[in-house]
Design a protein around this motif. Structure first.
Motif, PDB file in Angstrom:
ATOM      1  N   VAL A 146       1.879 -10.393  10.335  1.00 19.98           N
ATOM      2  CA  VAL A 146       2.488  -9.430  11.240  1.00 19.98           C
ATOM      3  C   VAL A 146       3.974  -9.720  11.459  1.00 19.98           C
TER       4      VAL A 146
ATOM      5  N   TYR B   3      -6.036 -11.486   6.339  1.00 27.32           N
ATOM      6  CA  TYR B   3      -5.031 -11.315   7.392  1.00 27.32           C
ATOM      7  C   TYR B   3      -3.696 -10.992   6.731  1.00 27.32           C
ATOM      8  N   ARG B   4      -3.089  -9.907   7.146  1.00 23.94           N
ATOM      9  CA  ARG B   4      -1.778  -9.505   6.641  1.00 23.94           C
ATOM     10  C   ARG B   4      -0.728  -9.885   7.683  1.00 23.94           C
TER      11      ARG B   4
ATOM     12  N   ASP C 158       0.830  -1.200   0.000  1.00 24.27           N
ATOM     13  CA  ASP C 158       0.000   0.000   0.000  1.00 24.27           C
ATOM     14  C   ASP C 158       0.871   1.259   0.000  1.00 24.27           C
TER      15      ASP C 158
ATOM     16  N   ASP D  51      -2.231  -3.922  15.211  1.00 23.11           N
ATOM     17  CA  ASP D  51      -3.498  -3.673  15.888  1.00 23.11           C
ATOM     18  C   ASP D  51      -4.707  -3.959  15.017  1.00 23.11           C
ATOM     19  N   ALA D  52      -4.494  -4.597  13.858  1.00 22.83           N
ATOM     20  CA  ALA D  52      -5.635  -4.966  13.015  1.00 22.83           C
ATOM     21  C   ALA D  52      -6.512  -5.977  13.755  1.00 22.83           C
ATOM     22  N   PRO D  53      -7.821  -5.922  13.556  1.00 24.73           N
ATOM     23  CA  PRO D  53      -8.686  -6.903  14.217  1.00 24.73           C
ATOM     24  C   PRO D  53      -8.299  -8.321  13.827  1.00 24.73           C
TER      25      PRO D  53
ATOM     26  N   LEU E  89      -8.446 -12.015  12.469  1.00 28.81           N
ATOM     27  CA  LEU E  89      -9.301 -12.632  11.458  1.00 28.81           C
ATOM     28  C   LEU E  89      -9.879 -13.922  12.027  1.00 28.81           C
TER      29      LEU E  89
ATOM     30  N   GLY F  35     -12.589 -11.862   4.680  1.00 26.11           N
ATOM     31  CA  GLY F  35     -11.522 -11.340   5.518  1.00 26.11           C
ATOM     32  C   GLY F  35     -10.158 -11.526   4.889  1.00 26.11           C
TER      33      GLY F  35
ATOM     34  N   GLY G  12       1.980  -6.592   8.300  1.00 22.86           N
ATOM     35  CA  GLY G  12       0.630  -6.128   8.553  1.00 22.86           C
ATOM     36  C   GLY G  12       0.560  -5.344   9.851  1.00 22.86           C
ATOM     37  N   PRO G  13      -0.465  -4.532  10.028  1.00 21.21           N
ATOM     38  CA  PRO G  13      -0.595  -3.734  11.250  1.00 21.21           C
ATOM     39  C   PRO G  13      -0.852  -4.623  12.466  1.00 21.21           C
TER      40      PRO G  13
END
Length: 277
Positions: free
Chosen positions: A124, A121-122, A98, A144-146, A148, A119, A141-142
């Motif tokens: 981490v 998931y990236r 991104d 703090d992402a919710p 999956l 969904g 990936g972030p």
């Protein structure tokens, strides 16, 4: 803290484990995945689990050259096949970075049995260990992402991938979000002690979380294979060797509840897991 899960809607959930050999030929890989879907549909599976980097792989490293967007050929094929067969799918793939970042994103996509993309998931924890440096090619990936998590047949599946298996907080965060089954698509690098680590960590994540673990590895050059399915009490119910193969197993939701009743370690916890920036 985790709350007691609800009884499963059905006695068991059927999972097809596809330990595939993945190449750098994306068209050929899609054909292999379509074959796995056919096997899953024939065995009346509820969900098909594919390994990490199922869309395209190079044992020397995967980056932007293998990235496809979510509306690209690989995920589009997953959605079409899921819609046609009614089989949900969890699959590792590579997405473009991104914000102009030249690196790619290691991701797992979740598609339900209607073909809906439910969904992403990236990954981490990037594999900067044992002489590898995923962060040269991939952006994490972030944290703090919710988590999956998704319901399949009355059981809640939570997703992590490969190197994440070495970090128990990742699995516990999914369990806190309701996961009863931990799904680990991987391209676990081969090497000294690596197969032992893979097996030991999968069993540990099952026991400490009283959760089933479905750990699906790639077969082929530079990777370990040896996919396994572990019950919440740590008993290995399915274990493969290094060769490509597709197998189907049933996950017993009632047995999972019994294990959690006998071993209420989640209820006895005194610490929580929070993301670290």
């Amino acid at each position: 803290m985790s709350t007691a899960p609800q009884p499963p809607q059905r006695p068991s959930v059927r999972v097809t484990v596809a330990q595939l050999q993945v190449s750098d030929d994306h068209t050929a890989n899609r054909q292999v995945v379509e074959d796995a879907f056919r096997t899953a549909a024939r065995t009346r599976a509820d969900v098909l689990v594919l390994p990490e980097y199922a869309s395209g792989f190079d044992p020397r490293g995967v980056g932007a050259e293998h990235a496809e967007p979510l509306d690209g050929p690989f995920v589009t094929m997953l959605r079409d096949r899921a819609r046609a067969t009614g089989v949900a799918v969890l699959a590792g793939t590579t997405l473009p970075g991104d914000g102009g970042d030249a690196r790619a994103v290691n991701a797992v996509v979740a598609v339900d049995g209607t073909g809906a993309l439910v969904g992403v998931y990236r990954k981490v924890h990037l594999y900067d260990a044992f002489g590898h440096k995923e962060s040269d090619r991939l952006v994490p990936g972030p944290v703090d992402a919710p988590p999956l998590v998704l319901d399949i047949g009355g059981l809640t599946f939570g997703v992590l991938t490969c190197y994440d298996l070495r970090f128990p907080e990742s699995a516990r965060r999914l369990v806190d979000a309701g996961a009863q089954v931990l799904v680990v698509p991987a391209a676990w690098a081969s090497g000294e002690l690596k197969a032992m680590h893979w097996r030991t960590l999968a069993i540990a994540r099952a026991i400490e979380n009283t959760a089933a673990v479905v750990a699906v590895g790639q077969a082929g050059k530079g990777v370990t294979g040896r996919s396994l399915v572990v019950a919440p009490d740590g008993v290995v119910g399915l274990e493969m060797d290094e060769q490509p193969q597709v197998r189907t197993v049933d996950l017993d939701g009632a047995a999972l509840l019994r294990v959690r009743e006998q071993n209420p370690s989640l209820a006895n916890r005194r610490y929580t897991v929070v993301p670290v920036a």
